[in-house]
Structures are given as structure tokens and as C-alpha cells.
Write a protein that holds these residues in place. Sequence first.
Motif, PDB file in Angstrom:
ATOM      1  N   ARG A 146       4.682   4.942  11.191  1.00 52.52           N
ATOM      2  CA  ARG A 146       3.400   5.395  10.649  1.00 52.52           C
ATOM      3  C   ARG A 146       3.284   6.911  10.731  1.00 52.52           C
ATOM      4  O   ARG A 146       2.867   7.576   9.774  1.00 52.52           O
ATOM      5  CB  ARG A 146       2.253   4.725  11.388  1.00 52.52           C
ATOM      6  CG  ARG A 146       0.874   5.133  10.848  1.00 52.52           C
ATOM      7  CD  ARG A 146      -0.253   4.508  11.642  1.00 52.52           C
ATOM      8  NE  ARG A 146      -1.528   4.980  11.128  1.00 52.52           N
ATOM      9  CZ  ARG A 146      -2.208   4.402  10.150  1.00 52.52           C
ATOM     10  NH1 ARG A 146      -1.722   3.319   9.557  1.00 52.52           N
ATOM     11  NH2 ARG A 146      -3.374   4.900   9.751  1.00 52.52           N
ATOM     12  N   GLU A 176      -4.071   3.739   2.342  1.00 49.29           N
ATOM     13  CA  GLU A 176      -4.378   2.317   2.191  1.00 49.29           C
ATOM     14  C   GLU A 176      -4.512   1.903   0.720  1.00 49.29           C
ATOM     15  O   GLU A 176      -4.808   0.746   0.421  1.00 49.29           O
ATOM     16  CB  GLU A 176      -5.670   1.977   2.948  1.00 49.29           C
ATOM     17  CG  GLU A 176      -5.626   2.303   4.433  1.00 49.29           C
ATOM     18  CD  GLU A 176      -4.494   1.580   5.165  1.00 49.29           C
ATOM     19  OE1 GLU A 176      -4.104   0.479   4.724  1.00 49.29           O
ATOM     20  OE2 GLU A 176      -3.994   2.113   6.171  1.00 49.29           O
ATOM     21  N   THR A 177      -4.304   2.832  -0.195  1.00 49.99           N
ATOM     22  CA  THR A 177      -4.445   2.582  -1.628  1.00 49.99           C
ATOM     23  C   THR A 177      -3.190   1.903  -2.175  1.00 49.99           C
ATOM     24  O   THR A 177      -2.087   2.100  -1.658  1.00 49.99           O
ATOM     25  CB  THR A 177      -4.694   3.913  -2.361  1.00 49.99           C
ATOM     26  OG1 THR A 177      -5.815   4.570  -1.770  1.00 49.99           O
ATOM     27  CG2 THR A 177      -4.977   3.696  -3.836  1.00 49.99           C
ATOM     28  N   SER A 186       0.838  -1.196   0.000  1.00 50.31           N
ATOM     29  CA  SER A 186       0.000   0.000   0.000  1.00 50.31           C
ATOM     30  C   SER A 186       0.875   1.249   0.000  1.00 50.31           C
ATOM     31  O   SER A 186       2.097   1.172   0.171  1.00 50.31           O
ATOM     32  CB  SER A 186      -0.903   0.006   1.235  1.00 50.31           C
ATOM     33  OG  SER A 186      -0.121   0.208   2.410  1.00 50.31           O
TER      34      SER A 186
END
Length: 365
Positions: free
Chosen positions: A127, A144-145, A109
Motif C-alpha cells: 500500500r 479507491e476509484t 480499484s
Amino acid sequence: MTATVSLPDVAAPAPALSLREVHHTFATNQVVKGIDLNIAPGEVVCLLGPSGCGKTTLLRIAAGLEVLQDGAVSLDGNPIAAPGKRHVPPEKRNVGLAFQDSALFPHLSVLENVTFGLKHLPSRERRERAVELLTQLGMANYIETYPHMLSGGQQQRVALARALAPTPKLMLLDEPFSSLDARLRDRIRDDTLHVLKKLGSATLLVTHDPEEAMFMADRIALMRDGRIIQTGTPRELYCAPIDPFVVTFFGEVNELSGTVHDGKVQTPVGAVDASWLEEGSEAQIMIRPEALRIKERDLPAEAHNHSHVVMAKLLGRTSLIHLCAHGEDGQEAHLHARVPGVFLPQEGQPIDIDLDHSQVFIFPR
């Protein structure tokens, strides 16, 4: 009696990147010919030049992707490459790399791509770091793509975030915006420059686009045929070029020639100072289109013994005027002028031409 106190000398910081007398040859073709270049911490330097001039090879040598053949390369004052003696591999140079092809991991991702080089940090910090950079580059909604779901411009933003995530001391960018359309390219360049300056990473950017170099760079090193022709700020290269190649690389110019008499050269748009050239020598005169300032004259259009308009074209932010300039001594020349905004005089319109001498450059022919 007043005592004097001597302060200790403060050493200047070592360059983030130093290239010294670098040469490189492919087969029998010498593509880099004795390059010297320093980049200070936090400085953005653009290697600018036409295709095939050696700029990408130089960047690959700095990255460690090409083994140094001759010369020396240092990072923060520490030697990282010397012919036959030392070659620090790319992964150990603390250098960020971004190329024209984003080369993202297709099975990861966006978030996982950016955190890939941060495995030394705790999961939460990885993160946070990735989300911060993606937010600055306008990609916070895509964490999240997967890459195949993104446009080319979005993929390039993610690639830049991935390169910047480890906070490298040196960023190396090879034509990272060239595959994008003009409007998107401007936006991503702007976002990238803000992030680079915020992080304080020294940056070497390779480009063939003079406008991009002027926008991005603190200094530009203009290359031709394996050599650096001139290094300086964007203003220095544009306003004080040392070679005709430098003038022409930054855009269209009107080129005239003439003979030096009494320290001047007569042209169809007036006399220009050439006092540093030898009397009687031939001179090359280069005039930027924006140096020609035009004023319409209230004369009949058929009075072509006076400077006049040949054609006018609107190009958006500027108008391009083709004109025939008539000098006092009978010289004529077809020249181009650029005027801000909408300025579309009729064909044959008589004009006066005022010359901005700060945009006129003279070289021995």
C-alpha cells in the motif's frame, strides 16, 4: 624517490539493456535490420521514427513479447534472448511495460491495480509503495476509484504507476502519451520523467513525436526503414544531423540547391560554407525557419526588387513569415521564417534577412 601506486581498474557497469545485431522479419518484410543499441542504468533512450519504421517491434523484442529471430538481447549483462537457444519470458525479465492503451483491470480499484505486481511484499508495504507512486503522478485522491470512473489521462497515470511499482530495472514505454490531448500530455510527460529519474530505472521510450523525444530523452535513436540513422543527445541530433532525413524529421525546413564554387554555395539569403564538398558539385542546403532573422526596412512596399514579406501568420508562441528572398546575384526563393512572439509585418514590407549559419545544413545532392 616517490613510489607510484596503481589503482585497480574499475569496470564500467553493464548496460541495463543491450541489443546486438537484431534482425526481425514478418513474412517477407524485414522490419528490423541489424540494430545495435545500449541503454545505461538510469538512462532514458527514445526510439524515434515514423510509423512502420520498426521501433515498436524492437521494443517488443526487448520485452520478450516477440521471440528473437536473429541477434542477441541482454539485461544487466545477462543474456535473455538468443535465436533457438534462449528466450526468457516477459514475466521473468524484471521489465516494466506501459502502452498507449492503459489496459487496467476493470474489476480492481486504482490501488489494487497498482499493487497487483507487488504480491511478494507485505500488505502494508504494498500500500505504501502504491500510494507513494500515485501521489507523485497526481492520483493520490483516486485510490479507491475504479478505472471506468477515470478520464483517459488518469487511467494512463495509473498504468504508469502499476508498471513502475515493482521498481523494474528497465521500463519499456510504447507511445504511452499519444492518445492524450496536448496540455494533459505535457503534464503527464513531465510527471513521468521526474518519477523515472527518481527511481533510476533505465527506460526505452517509443515515440513518433520529435518534441516528446527531445523532452524525455538523454539520448535519441532515430529510426527509418528498420535501421537507426543517428544516435545521440537531443542537441546532437538537432544541431549536428548527419543525414537530410534527420533534419526534416525535427521540423519544417527551407530546402535550396546550388553549385559549390570556391568552397561556397550562393543562395538568395547569402553564401554558405561548403568547403568539404567537391568543387563544382551539387549541394542540398537545408535552412531551419528560425535561422532566418528578419529586420524591416524603411522602403516603400512596392519596392519588390528587395527581399519582402509575402504573408505573416500568428501561431501563438511564434509568428510564421512567408517571405520572398532576393539574392545579390538575382536569385529568388520563397522561404518560411519563424520569429518568437508577435511579429506581423504587412504584406510587401521590405526586409533584410540575416542568416544564423548554425541552423544551416549542407549535404551533397
